[in-house]
Design a protein around this motif. Structure first.
Motif, PDB file in Angstrom:
ATOM      1  N   UNK B 549     -13.935  -7.767  26.948  1.00 24.65           N
ATOM      2  CA  UNK B 549     -12.675  -8.505  26.871  1.00 24.65           C
ATOM      3  C   UNK B 549     -12.979  -9.804  26.145  1.00 24.65           C
ATOM      4  N   UNK B 550     -11.932 -10.548  25.840  1.00 25.15           N
ATOM      5  CA  UNK B 550     -12.160 -11.850  25.228  1.00 25.15           C
ATOM      6  C   UNK B 550     -11.237 -12.874  25.870  1.00 25.15           C
ATOM      7  N   UNK B 551     -11.347 -14.117  25.407  1.00 29.61           N
ATOM      8  CA  UNK B 551     -10.670 -15.214  26.099  1.00 29.61           C
ATOM      9  C   UNK B 551      -9.158 -15.202  25.887  1.00 29.61           C
ATOM     10  N   UNK B 552      -8.695 -14.507  24.867  1.00 27.86           N
ATOM     11  CA  UNK B 552      -7.250 -14.554  24.605  1.00 27.86           C
ATOM     12  C   UNK B 552      -6.469 -13.919  25.747  1.00 27.86           C
ATOM     13  N   UNK B 553      -6.971 -12.815  26.252  1.00 26.53           N
ATOM     14  CA  UNK B 553      -6.214 -12.093  27.279  1.00 26.53           C
ATOM     15  C   UNK B 553      -6.907 -12.103  28.632  1.00 26.53           C
ATOM     16  N   UNK B 554      -8.213 -12.248  28.614  1.00 26.36           N
ATOM     17  CA  UNK B 554      -8.940 -12.139  29.874  1.00 26.36           C
ATOM     18  C   UNK B 554      -9.147 -10.681  30.225  1.00 26.36           C
ATOM     19  N   UNK B 555      -9.965 -10.444  31.255  1.00 23.61           N
ATOM     20  CA  UNK B 555     -10.395  -9.080  31.588  1.00 23.61           C
ATOM     21  C   UNK B 555      -9.237  -8.107  31.831  1.00 23.61           C
ATOM     22  N   UNK B 558      -6.797  -7.168  28.378  1.00 16.18           N
ATOM     23  CA  UNK B 558      -7.277  -6.891  27.032  1.00 16.18           C
ATOM     24  C   UNK B 558      -6.675  -5.608  26.475  1.00 16.18           C
TER      25      UNK B 558
END
Lengths: 599, 599
Positions: B549-555, B558
């Motif tokens: 996952x990444x910081x834009x959406x979180x776990x 995503x």
């Protein structure tokens, strides 16, 4: 600029004054503009430009975000006498992710009762179709003209757009009635300064913000809002996930002079612990009411994703990259049913009609890579969005259509052509598109290329992309960079479309540049602070602000200086006369085929 | 990365190795490529990309700028047995602006004798027209293929370009013979790694640098060169003004693996104290010889500005903005004669033919504002440039044509169409163009929009614009930003033209993105350092480099994660089979008109 405790940046931009233009049909309306004053040596009137920054740039308005912005629409809404205030839905712990105590973002003080329609739809489209010009419509019309009387040079290529020399309230009404434009204005957002989104108006830009499960706070969000509109964001979307969503959104709305959009699905998913399969229509409907009562102006709804579209994504390089799209696709597959967004779309429209919430039909299957651009999945969904547009219009609900994404330059125009054809010319609202995938960290630029082009072809609003796209959450600087970059793309599009007012600012700045009016050049630019800072890095002295040269060439080499000498010298030598003869004779100095090359 | 005392940045880029591909016709040539290694989990071969960075990114090469780069062309040139070494022109005090003592940039140590043709032209064009394939041509041909065997998807729109699936040495020869491409390679620049510029090859970019009367030093300039090519500049132009020009240029050339261009007029003007009227043909000619012997690969010559063109600029908003153009215009008016560049053009060609210096015919009347784009003055000069091109070709001299400038999007294509028609398809080399004037401080972006479009339409090389354009001198960061921005524009153009190799990097990066191979995503990007830094600002932990996952959406949110879950789930549900049936039946899930929308 004053920095408030809450880090809010207020105050006028350099050499700028807030001016208000009254209405004619509605004399009490005051339409804000930004007047940029020029050096007396310019012998030019001040330049008046569109101003989305709200009261924050008016030194005469005291700002306190715990009070919110003044109510400017309340009287207009009440006068229409077709809505009632009511108790409203009580806030539930789930609305803020069950967060408690110190971790809970405080409620916005003094919440007033929400309003809703007593009967028929209270949308700007409903009024427009009945031939009514609302105060919102006149407000938006006046904004579009930017205090302009004269009509500028119109040599653009408009691809079928029909931008009038001057925008009248009746023109705004007719565009909304036809579905070619929307005026997003929830009756529960009385702080709103009305604006219009459509292909025959100035190209608009949206800035996304929002807290996330990973990071960021409420105060940052209000600051990001104020910061984003200071630089020109026409609307903002609150894409918050995680906790405290309800209270944060209330703070944003009460302090937002621009339309605020959301993706209600994000909050709904929070309420079911992030498990898409557990989403239900009742829970989603309740979330729509919750946000409608707060004053959200437009909802992104991913109702166009049909069960049979999902297999079309099987061979994609990047599958489904829309968060909303992937959530609904998972729901559809888990239940092997069409999504509740699709099956309950009429009820969604009824809610929108009762509060005047515009629909932004989400492109859940937009391409997430150059490889997936313009594929069968994307265009299959677009066709469904066209069908949903017709349904929304039967409810007098305003609609815009969301678009890609990642598209190489040669495939951009097809997106606009298909969208206009399939969706009855409803306004197109695109994310970028990014024209290559190879530059994470610079996707504001990869996408500005696509955004400028798709805006030229007819997209009404461009959703910004920041340098952090694909990598992280934008900070304050990223938001500013994204907004300025998209103002560039939108303005380049207006120039190319031949908007009658677009060139005024370019020409004023170019004249300032040619005449070495450095301060005017800075003040007329989209980002005066950065322009001045860059100049001063090489030539800091105040004297250089009036110097007839710049650091690129130095005193001896300045082409503009030499060019002015030439003009003076040439005039002595009768160049003006020569030029005059040329203009008469046309081909005197040029072969005939060249005499008509004036683009 | 190693930072040398002279602030040179050397060493490989992340996960990259320098590989060399030998020639077939010339087995001793070693064509440098950059191999980007991927994570083993990718189960993909490494990606090989074009590499303009020279030996500086090869850890096996010891760098000492006072020794210069290895001579790789000397043997090829000698083998052609059509040039002689000779004493050469002695350096005059005026060459360095009469600067003495400590202020004098030291001479580059161990200067060797220059060479020149003993008889006929020694240009790549002369060889090509005789049917000869040179080592330089095979070198450039191998580079263009980027180690590629397979031909990628070619669905672009090429506007008449004819890019082959694979570039052969014979194709390079034929394009040069036809004048559609140039291979700038002065016989006195043996350190050069040959490259080709033409519409049927990869779109190239140029980075400008140079000391100025106002600021900047020799060491900075060599560092800027190494820095600019590290990020992808294909050629550099040394636009130095002020003093120490000769010695600084020598340091640059001896350390430049890319073609170096200059505007000889700038140095000539220095020699007459900055007074255009005092310029003479003899002094200019002597300056050409001075630079020819140093190894300058291409000269910008503003010979297209005719006396009768000047009045056409009288009504412009920004007059003449080209430095060279304004200098020559002033000379023409002062003497009321055609410029010595025009009247002595044949002699200029003879000099170029004797050293193989390519001509870059300058657009002295290019528009400096949106208001002046595509006007009579600009196109009148362009027609003269077409006439001069024919003259240069009679001398077997390679030619490219410089273009604007400031042009709104709807007027860009006309520039390419006219240039190709008037100049016999000689390569077009444009500055931007900027698509609006209102964003000083962001003109790398206003111009990247125009550069990507004009590259798509057929421009062969794009001259970069940095954020400091119009405001100040670019520093190291500005140079990098300008280069990366223009690599984006050039690559977006190659994608849109349907270059057979262009999509490989986009697709590799998109696969890495979809599979959460964060390190691969960074390493495949144009600027791995910035991509990694932006990611780490939000998610610093090393663990997140493999996080799904990444910081834009979180776990939880995503979309890529969900999309992969969908794919897995759907596969269980026989989605692959459904998708397969769709592909056979075409219209099974889509109305017929949609079944052919695959862009």
């Amino acid at each position: 600029m004053t920095d408030h405790p809450k880090a809010l940046t207020t105050g006028a931009l350099p050499a700028s004054a807030k001016v208000y233009i009254p209405g004619t049909l509605f004399p009490d309306i005051r339409v804000p503009m930004r007047q940029i004053d020029l050096d007396p040596s310019a012998k030019e009137p001040p330049l008046i430009v569109y101003d989305a920054s709200g009261p924050y740039t008016d030194p005469d308005v005291a700002i306190d975000i715990s009070c919110g912005l003044p109510d400017i629409r309340g009287a207009w809404i009440a006068a229409r006498d077709d809505t009632d205030a009511y108790e409203g839905r009580p806030t539930a712990p789930a609305d803020n992710g069950f967060v408690e105590g110190a971790a809970l973002v405080p409620e916005f003080p003094g919440r007033c009762q929400p309003r809703r329609a007593t009967g028929a739809a209270v949308t700007q489209m409903a009024y427009a179709r009945r031939g009514i010009v609302t105060a919102e419509m006149e407000f938006a019309a006046i904004r579009e003209n930017q205090g302009r009387d004269a009509v500028g040079i119109r040599d653009g290529q408009d691809f079928g757009a029909a931008i009038p020399d001057r925008v009248t309230p009746e023109f705004v009404r007719d565009e909304i009635a036809a579905g070619r434009a929307i005026l997003p204005a929830n009756i529960n957002h009385p702080e709103l300064e009305p604006m219009v989104i459509g292909r025959n108006f100035l190209t608009k830009i949206n800035a996304n913000m929002g807290t996330s499960a990973v990071t960021s706070s409420m105060q940052e969000e209000v600051d990001k809002l104020v910061w984003a509109i200071r630089w020109g964001a026409d609307t903002v979307m609150d894409l918050s996930t995680g906790r405290n969503i309800h209270n944060t959104r209330e703070w944003i709305l009460r302090n937002a002079p621009v339309p605020v959009g959301t993706v209600p699905l994000y909050q709904a998913l929070e309420k079911v612990g992030g498990v898409p399969e557990d989403l239900t229509w009742d829970l989603f409907r309740d979330t729509l009411i919750e946000q409608a009562e707060q004053g959200v102006d437009y909802f992104t709804i991913h109702a166009g994703l049909r069960l049979h579209h999902v297999p079309l994504t099987a061979d994609r390089v990047t599958g489904i990259v829309s968060r909303g799209g992937s959530i609904m696709a998972k729901w559809c597959l888990a239940h092997h049913r069409e999504s509740f967004l699709y099956t309950h779309f009429a009820e969604i429209c009824e809610i929108c009609a009762a509060y005047d919430i515009s629909l932004s039909l989400g492109d859940g299957l937009r391409p997430g890579s150059i490889a997936d651009a313009n594929d069968a999945a994307q265009f299959a969904e677009l066709e469904t969005l066209g069908e949903l547009t017709q349904i929304a219009w039967t409810h007098d609900v305003q609609v815009m259509i969301e678009g890609p994404g990642h598209v190489p330059m040669h495939k951009i125009k097809e997106n606009v052509d298909k969208q206009l054809a399939l969706c009855g010319e409803a306004p197109f609202y695109t994310l970028g598109p990014l024209t290559t995938d190879i530059a994470p960290g610079y996707d504001h630029i990869t996408s500005a290329i696509g955004a400028a082009m798709i805006g030229w072809f007819g997209t009404a609003m461009l959703c910004y992309v920041t340098p952090k796209e694909h990598l992280g959450l934008p900070d304050r600087d990223d938001v500013k960079t994204g907004v300025i970059t998209y103002k560039i793309a939108a303005h380049a599009a207006d120039l190319a479309k031949g908007h009658p007012g677009a060139r005024a600012r370019d020409d004023a700045l170019s004249r300032a540049r040619f005449e070495f009016r450095w301060e005017d050049q800075f003040n007329l630019s989209l980002d005066p602070d950065t322009a001045r800072t860059f100049h001063d890095e090489t030539l800091p002295k105040q004297a250089h602000k009036v110097a007839h040269f710049c650091s690129m060439c130095g005193p001896k080499f300045c082409s503009m200086k030499i060019s002015q000498d030439i003009r003076d010298a040439a005039l002595d030598q009768g160049m003006a006369e020569m030029a005059g003869r040329f203009r008469e004779a046309g081909a005197l100095y040029l072969p005939v085929e060249e005499s008509s090359t004036e683009g």
